[in-house]
Design a protein around this motif. Structure first.
Motif, mmCIF file in Angstrom:
data_model
loop_
_atom_site.group_PDB
_atom_site.id
_atom_site.type_symbol
_atom_site.label_atom_id
_atom_site.label_comp_id
_atom_site.label_asym_id
_atom_site.label_seq_id
_atom_site.Cartn_x
_atom_site.Cartn_y
_atom_site.Cartn_z
ATOM 1 N N LEU A 50 0.842 -1.180 0.000
ATOM 2 C CA LEU A 50 0.000 0.000 0.000
ATOM 3 C C LEU A 50 0.886 1.241 0.000
ATOM 4 C CD1 LEU A 50 -2.525 -1.102 2.787
ATOM 5 C CD2 LEU A 50 -2.718 -1.457 0.316
ATOM 6 N N PHE A 51 0.565 2.192 -0.854
ATOM 7 C CA PHE A 51 1.300 3.454 -0.877
ATOM 8 C C PHE A 51 0.553 4.445 0.001
ATOM 9 C CE2 PHE A 51 2.613 1.281 -4.723
ATOM 10 C CZ PHE A 51 3.984 1.359 -4.582
ATOM 11 N N VAL A 52 1.270 5.059 0.945
ATOM 12 C CA VAL A 52 0.657 5.877 1.986
ATOM 13 C C VAL A 52 1.312 7.254 2.046
ATOM 14 C CG1 VAL A 52 0.039 3.820 3.315
ATOM 15 C CG2 VAL A 52 2.181 4.999 3.812
ATOM 16 N N GLU A 53 0.568 8.210 2.574
ATOM 17 C CA GLU A 53 1.079 9.574 2.717
ATOM 18 C C GLU A 53 2.034 9.703 3.893
ATOM 19 O OE1 GLU A 53 0.876 12.277 0.817
ATOM 20 O OE2 GLU A 53 -0.358 11.192 -0.635
ATOM 21 N N ASP A 54 1.663 9.145 5.030
ATOM 22 C CA ASP A 54 2.446 9.309 6.253
ATOM 23 C C ASP A 54 2.751 7.926 6.822
ATOM 24 O OD1 ASP A 54 3.146 9.627 9.051
ATOM 25 O OD2 ASP A 54 2.362 11.684 8.918
ATOM 26 N N MET A 55 3.990 7.512 6.699
ATOM 27 C CA MET A 55 4.383 6.175 7.139
ATOM 28 C C MET A 55 4.098 5.961 8.625
ATOM 29 S SD MET A 55 5.707 4.309 4.625
ATOM 30 C CE MET A 55 6.880 3.195 5.366
ATOM 31 N N ASP A 56 4.410 6.944 9.465
ATOM 32 C CA ASP A 56 4.206 6.783 10.902
ATOM 33 C C ASP A 56 2.741 6.567 11.243
ATOM 34 O OD1 ASP A 56 6.928 7.038 11.490
ATOM 35 O OD2 ASP A 56 6.778 9.222 11.715
ATOM 36 N N ALA A 86 12.125 0.902 7.444
ATOM 37 C CA ALA A 86 13.097 1.858 6.924
ATOM 38 C C ALA A 86 12.322 3.115 6.553
ATOM 39 C CB ALA A 86 13.809 1.272 5.698
ATOM 40 N N ASP A 87 13.023 4.158 6.151
ATOM 41 C CA ASP A 87 12.341 5.403 5.782
ATOM 42 C C ASP A 87 11.388 5.210 4.616
ATOM 43 O OD1 ASP A 87 13.632 6.808 7.769
ATOM 44 O OD2 ASP A 87 15.215 7.546 6.437
ATOM 45 N N ASP A 88 11.746 4.305 3.706
ATOM 46 C CA ASP A 88 10.955 4.181 2.483
ATOM 47 C C ASP A 88 10.188 2.859 2.359
ATOM 48 O OD1 ASP A 88 13.120 2.541 2.077
ATOM 49 O OD2 ASP A 88 13.521 3.246 0.045
ATOM 50 N N TYR A 89 10.118 2.068 3.443
ATOM 51 C CA TYR A 89 9.365 0.820 3.364
ATOM 52 C C TYR A 89 9.205 0.217 4.758
ATOM 53 C CZ TYR A 89 7.680 -3.674 1.704
ATOM 54 O OH TYR A 89 6.907 -4.785 1.469
ATOM 55 N N LEU A 125 4.204 -1.265 3.358
ATOM 56 C CA LEU A 125 3.814 0.134 3.265
ATOM 57 C C LEU A 125 4.970 0.923 2.689
ATOM 58 C CD1 LEU A 125 2.193 0.653 6.798
ATOM 59 C CD2 LEU A 125 1.061 -0.029 4.667
ATOM 60 N N GLY A 126 4.677 1.710 1.679
ATOM 61 C CA GLY A 126 5.692 2.567 1.071
ATOM 62 C C GLY A 126 5.137 3.966 0.908
ATOM 63 N N PRO A 127 5.983 4.976 0.990
ATOM 64 C CA PRO A 127 5.497 6.345 0.867
ATOM 65 C C PRO A 127 5.148 6.714 -0.580
ATOM 66 C CG PRO A 127 7.866 6.345 1.168
ATOM 67 C CD PRO A 127 7.411 4.913 1.278
ATOM 68 N N VAL A 128 4.029 7.392 -0.737
ATOM 69 C CA VAL A 128 3.644 7.900 -2.055
ATOM 70 C C VAL A 128 4.762 8.777 -2.611
ATOM 71 C CG1 VAL A 128 2.021 9.414 -3.266
ATOM 72 C CG2 VAL A 128 1.166 7.776 -1.596
ATOM 73 N N ALA A 129 5.429 9.523 -1.724
ATOM 74 C CA ALA A 129 6.465 10.466 -2.141
ATOM 75 C C ALA A 129 7.626 9.800 -2.885
ATOM 76 C CB ALA A 129 6.995 11.228 -0.932
ATOM 77 N N LYS A 130 7.834 8.488 -2.707
ATOM 78 C CA LYS A 130 8.949 7.830 -3.409
ATOM 79 C C LYS A 130 8.589 7.451 -4.848
ATOM 80 C CE LYS A 130 8.769 2.853 -2.675
ATOM 81 N NZ LYS A 130 9.426 1.693 -2.110
ATOM 82 N N LEU A 131 7.308 7.559 -5.184
ATOM 83 C CA LEU A 131 6.871 7.238 -6.543
ATOM 84 C C LEU A 131 7.206 8.376 -7.494
ATOM 85 C CD1 LEU A 131 3.330 5.832 -5.689
ATOM 86 C CD2 LEU A 131 5.363 4.515 -6.323
ATOM 87 N N PRO A 132 7.375 8.068 -8.786
ATOM 88 C CA PRO A 132 7.583 9.153 -9.751
ATOM 89 C C PRO A 132 6.307 9.990 -9.882
ATOM 90 C CG PRO A 132 7.348 7.047 -10.878
ATOM 91 C CD PRO A 132 7.380 6.749 -9.406
ATOM 92 N N GLU A 133 6.455 11.256 -10.213
ATOM 93 C CA GLU A 133 5.281 12.127 -10.394
ATOM 94 C C GLU A 133 4.406 11.589 -11.523
ATOM 95 O OE1 GLU A 133 2.398 14.704 -9.910
ATOM 96 O OE2 GLU A 133 4.098 14.656 -8.551
ATOM 97 N N GLN A 134 5.013 11.317 -12.664
ATOM 98 C CA GLN A 134 4.312 10.719 -13.791
ATOM 99 C C GLN A 134 5.280 9.781 -14.479
ATOM 100 O OE1 GLN A 134 2.106 13.217 -16.392
ATOM 101 N NE2 GLN A 134 1.300 14.476 -14.755
#
Length: 132
Positions: free
Chosen positions: A7-13, A31-34, A46-55
């Motif tokens: 699942l890609f999430v906004e706030d990992m915490d 980890a910070d990114d997973y 769980l992974g942050p949405v922010a690590k995904l490419p914009e497009q």
């Protein structure tokens, strides 16, 4: 074959706290990114949405794609082994989260309740034995 959902999430915490402290998942790796979480045979990543490419030129998840409703068209079903455990989890969730649909007997012979996680992923919590 096994299933692991990522699942890609906004706030990992916030998401880790939801799945760990409310639904009883155990953090296996963080980890910070997973983050990898387990409960019984269920594995969530769980992974942050922010690590995904914009497009992206091809298909795949992007930040742009996930600006809409996350998990649209998907119901994540989590099964507990017994009805007493389901009732106890429901009472805890009812006190600490917004319930979409209360605990009730369904026409197919199982009790369940429904809620959404902090990112809008739709969860149905049920028990896996129609004879219970």
């Amino acid at each position: 074959m096994r299933l692991r959902m990522e699942l890609f999430v906004e706030d990992m915490d916030v998401s880790v706290t939801f799945y760990r402290d409310l639904l009883g998942f155990r953090v296996e790796r963080r980890a910070d990114d997973y983050t990898s979480l387990h409960r019984g045979l269920v594995v969530l990543g769980l992974g942050p949405v922010a690590k995904l490419p914009e497009q992206a030129a091809g298909q795949g998840f992007t930040r742009h794609l996930l600006k809409g409703a996350r998990g649209a068209g998907v119901e994540i079903v989590l099964e507990l082994d017994d009805l007493d455990a389901l009732r106890a989890l429901y009472e805890d969730c009812r006190r600490r989260a917004v319930i979409s649909e209360p605990l009730q007997m369904r026409p197919w012979g199982l009790y369940d309740f429904r809620l959404t996680d902090p990112d809008g992923y739709y969860l149905r919590i049920t028990h896996g034995n129609a004879a219970a």
